[in-house]
Structure formats: C-alpha cells, structure tokens
Scaffold this motif. Sequence first.
Motif, short mmCIF file in Angstrom:
data_model
loop_
_atom_site.label_atom_id
_atom_site.label_comp_id
_atom_site.label_asym_id
_atom_site.label_seq_id
_atom_site.Cartn_x
_atom_site.Cartn_y
_atom_site.Cartn_z
N VAL A 33 0.82 -1.22 0.00
CA VAL A 33 0.00 0.00 0.00
C VAL A 33 0.85 1.27 0.00
O VAL A 33 0.37 2.33 -0.40
CB VAL A 33 -0.99 0.01 1.19
N GLU A 34 2.09 1.17 0.42
CA GLU A 34 2.98 2.34 0.38
C GLU A 34 3.34 2.71 -1.06
O GLU A 34 3.19 3.85 -1.48
CB GLU A 34 4.26 2.06 1.18
N SER A 35 3.80 1.72 -1.82
CA SER A 35 4.24 1.99 -3.20
C SER A 35 3.09 1.93 -4.19
O SER A 35 3.18 2.48 -5.28
CB SER A 35 5.31 0.98 -3.61
N GLY A 36 2.03 1.23 -3.82
CA GLY A 36 0.91 1.04 -4.73
C GLY A 36 1.16 -0.04 -5.77
O GLY A 36 0.43 -0.14 -6.75
N LYS A 37 2.17 -0.86 -5.54
CA LYS A 37 2.54 -1.90 -6.51
C LYS A 37 2.26 -3.29 -5.95
O LYS A 37 2.28 -3.50 -4.73
CB LYS A 37 4.02 -1.78 -6.86
N TYR A 38 2.01 -4.21 -6.86
CA TYR A 38 1.84 -5.61 -6.48
C TYR A 38 3.19 -6.31 -6.40
O TYR A 38 4.09 -6.05 -7.20
CB TYR A 38 0.96 -6.35 -7.49
N ILE A 39 3.32 -7.22 -5.45
CA ILE A 39 4.51 -8.06 -5.29
C ILE A 39 4.07 -9.50 -5.47
O ILE A 39 3.15 -9.98 -4.79
CB ILE A 39 5.14 -7.86 -3.90
N GLY A 346 -18.81 -1.49 1.56
CA GLY A 346 -19.43 -0.80 0.44
C GLY A 346 -19.02 0.65 0.32
O GLY A 346 -19.22 1.27 -0.73
N GLN A 347 -18.43 1.23 1.37
CA GLN A 347 -18.03 2.64 1.31
C GLN A 347 -16.86 2.86 0.35
O GLN A 347 -16.72 3.95 -0.20
CB GLN A 347 -17.66 3.15 2.71
N PHE A 348 -16.02 1.85 0.13
CA PHE A 348 -14.88 2.04 -0.77
C PHE A 348 -15.33 2.48 -2.16
O PHE A 348 -14.74 3.38 -2.76
CB PHE A 348 -14.06 0.75 -0.87
N ARG A 353 -16.10 6.69 -6.39
CA ARG A 353 -17.05 7.44 -7.22
C ARG A 353 -16.93 8.95 -6.98
O ARG A 353 -17.15 9.75 -7.89
CB ARG A 353 -18.47 6.98 -6.91
N LEU A 354 -16.55 9.33 -5.77
CA LEU A 354 -16.44 10.75 -5.42
C LEU A 354 -15.05 11.33 -5.66
O LEU A 354 -14.78 12.46 -5.25
CB LEU A 354 -16.86 10.96 -3.96
N GLY A 355 -14.18 10.56 -6.33
CA GLY A 355 -12.94 11.16 -6.78
C GLY A 355 -11.65 10.47 -6.40
O GLY A 355 -10.59 10.78 -6.95
N MET A 356 -11.69 9.54 -5.46
CA MET A 356 -10.46 8.84 -5.08
C MET A 356 -10.14 7.74 -6.09
O MET A 356 -11.03 7.19 -6.74
CB MET A 356 -10.59 8.21 -3.69
N THR A 357 -8.87 7.41 -6.22
CA THR A 357 -8.49 6.18 -6.92
C THR A 357 -8.70 5.02 -5.95
O THR A 357 -8.75 5.22 -4.72
CB THR A 357 -7.02 6.21 -7.34
N PRO A 358 -8.80 3.79 -6.45
CA PRO A 358 -8.89 2.65 -5.52
C PRO A 358 -7.75 2.63 -4.52
O PRO A 358 -7.97 2.34 -3.33
CB PRO A 358 -8.87 1.45 -6.45
N LEU A 359 -6.53 2.94 -4.97
CA LEU A 359 -5.39 2.93 -4.05
C LEU A 359 -5.56 3.98 -2.95
O LEU A 359 -5.25 3.72 -1.78
CB LEU A 359 -4.09 3.16 -4.81
N GLU A 360 -6.04 5.17 -3.32
CA GLU A 360 -6.23 6.21 -2.31
C GLU A 360 -7.28 5.79 -1.29
O GLU A 360 -7.13 6.05 -0.08
CB GLU A 360 -6.65 7.52 -2.98
#
Length: 418
Positions: A33-39, A346-348, A353-360
């Motif tokens: 979650v820090e880098s936003g990358k998959y390992i 369900g809040q994610f 929808r309100l502007g965040m990326t999934p990672l954010e």
Amino acid sequence: MPKTLLFASAILVASTAALAEPTYVVADRMLDVESGKYIANPVIGMDDGKIVSVSTGAAPDGAEVIDLTGHTILPGLIDMHVHLDGRPEYGGYSGLQFTDRFWTFLAAANADKMLKVGFTTVRNVGDTDYNVAGLDQAIEEGWLQGPRIVNANYALGATGGHCDETFLPPSFNRKSPAVGDSPEELRKRVREQRKYGAEVIKACATGGVFSRNTAPGIQQLNLEELTAIAEETHFWGLKAAAHAHGAAGIKAAILAGFDTIEHASFIDDEGIRLAKERGTFLSMDIFNTEYTLSEGEKNGVLKENLDKERLVSKAQRDNFSKAHKAGVKMVFGSDAGVMPHESVPGQFAVMVRLGMTPLEAIRAATINAADALGQKGQVGTIAVGAWADIIAVDGDVLANVRELEDVDAVVKGGKLVE
C-alpha cells in the motif's frame, strides 16, 4: 519440585520457545500500500502475533502455512468511526424495549461481523455504559473474536447537545456522564473517560443527525472549551476526535488542535485550507445515507432525524470531493451502527465514485488511518514489526475496489479467523 528440576524445566521451556518456527502466509500477490505496486509470490513470516519477515518465493520446507494461493493479500483494514454497541434496526425509541445489557452482547456480535468483512482494527467513537471497554478486554483476553479496538467510551459534549441524552423527558433525569459546560469541567471529563479505559477522546463540537433538538450545522462547544479538551487529551498522550458537521464548529475544532474531524459535512473553503495546513485528518461517512433513507422509517428513526440526514448528505459528499481534490488527509470512517456493520466495505466504491483512486481509498483505511491513530508501522501495513493482520481477496483491488466487499480470508495476529 526440587530447585534444580525447576531450573531445568525453565531452561527447556525457554529453549522450546526459542526453537518455535514462524507460521507463514503465502499468496499469489501482495499489494504494497505504500508503493501502490503488487509483489508476486509473497511469503509473510509471523510469530507471536507479529510479522517477522516479508519475502518472496516459497515458505521453508515443513513450515506451518496459511495457504492463500489464488488470492491477493493486503493489510487488514481500519475503520476510524464505528459504534459497536448499536444497530440501525433499533432507531428512535425502539431500543427502549431492551435491557441495558442487550447492547453489550450486540456489541460482541457486531465486532465479529466487522472482523469477518476485513476490518482488523476499528476506532469506536462513542458508546453507552462502557459496553465497548468490556468488549475490548474480552477480545484481548481471547474470550471473544473481534478486531483491535481503539475505544473512546462516552463522547464529550455540552448539556443538551448532540452527545447528551436528548430523547427522554425531565422525569427520567437521564444525562450523559461526559457532558460539561466549561473548559475546566470538560478537562475533568477527559480524565474520567481515560480513567475508565478511553484510548481516544471524542467531543461533539456541533449538533448531529441522530439526536433531538440539535441542528447539525450549529456549534455547541466554543473554541475555549474545545481547546481545553484537545490540550488535556494530548497531555495524557491520546488522540482527539471532533464530531463536527457545521463549518464554524469544524474550524474551531481544527484551531483547537483536534487530530481528526468526524463527518465534516458543511466544511467550507477556509476549513479545507486549515485542515490541509495543520495536517488534520477528515473522516467522512459518505456511504450510510442510502440505508438510513430507505430503511430508517421502518426501523423507527424519527422524521426529524430523517430530515436532517437529507439536509446533510449531499453537502457532505460534495465536500468530500472538494477536500480530497485539495489534498486534505483523509481516513476511512463509516459510522457503522447507523448502517449495518457488515455492510461497511461498500463505502470504498463510494469513495472512488467521489474522486479517489482505488489505491487512495485503500490507503485511507490502512496507512492513513494508522497514522491518524498514532500507530504507524503497527497496523495498516504488511511489514516487519507490524501486527500480522492480513486480508485476502481473489481479484484485482486496484482495478475494482469492490473486491473488498467480498473478502475471502482474514488473518488477525497471525491466526486465520474462522
């Protein structure tokens, strides 16, 4: 037993403990979650509830393994705004049909539900009768299954305000034990709640939706009172959370030094600027409206409260987008209890929808929340030294954050949750 045998027995126990092998989690991939990358092919070593190694490849031969092959793993989730000893099915006056201890048992059921949907840490920001303090102790002692709880006990507020008892007539003489009407009274209330186990202090700076005779936008504690609460809270080494819907109350709580602002529905441009400048976190519950408006009347919620929810909801969602776009620090807070605890993931999708990326959105419920709790590196991350709290899904959460609505496995403290 002779002293020599006691000494030998102690040596044997210590040696056995030292030789104990870690348990490992293996999976197809891990979201850092820090880098936003998959390992790929992560191997997470766990011992005594903590993560002791993070590597890739395969677990050592013969090791005990929690096999999550075919899954993506990520840190256990954190909800920064829950009420474990409540349920939305009992709105308005309908809860008066139950004995006081009903809510204690209900809290245990809700804690179990939240753990099973992936929330391994929650911040409980207000209860009654110290229900959640007892629940927290029972979970820590291993009698019940549930998430780690950072508990506020009673929320502080003004006499007749949102965090006081506002539903009953004078003949009941019912009031919250955490209300105060001066800076010195409220300092004492901080000490009392801490005395009885509070790990965070919550104060109601404005009116709210689910109380009577309070308007969400109206300030109820002045700057001097809020400053006293925040100062006393920080003096004791705790974090301070402010329930605040109205713009004036939000700004007063930020200026007073509160660490998080709950709801923040009517935050204005100046409030957004102050929050960003001072590093104040916003916890905005932008998912529960549909449940309240569709099920509230059936559940006994009063018309007054439903009208207030309609007033608040659109402004809160619009301002969530504005605050995020402005770069304010955000954490995941659902207000579970206003809606069913098991529906929280369900809040994610609403956050996205309100502007965040999934990672954010995921960071809001992991590393951001851990930072706001003062537990950075301890929860909300898969790293050496952190609690071994891990969840698994079978899809790509960065492509579809709704994968978090169907968590396939939960590990808390190195043990697979049944």
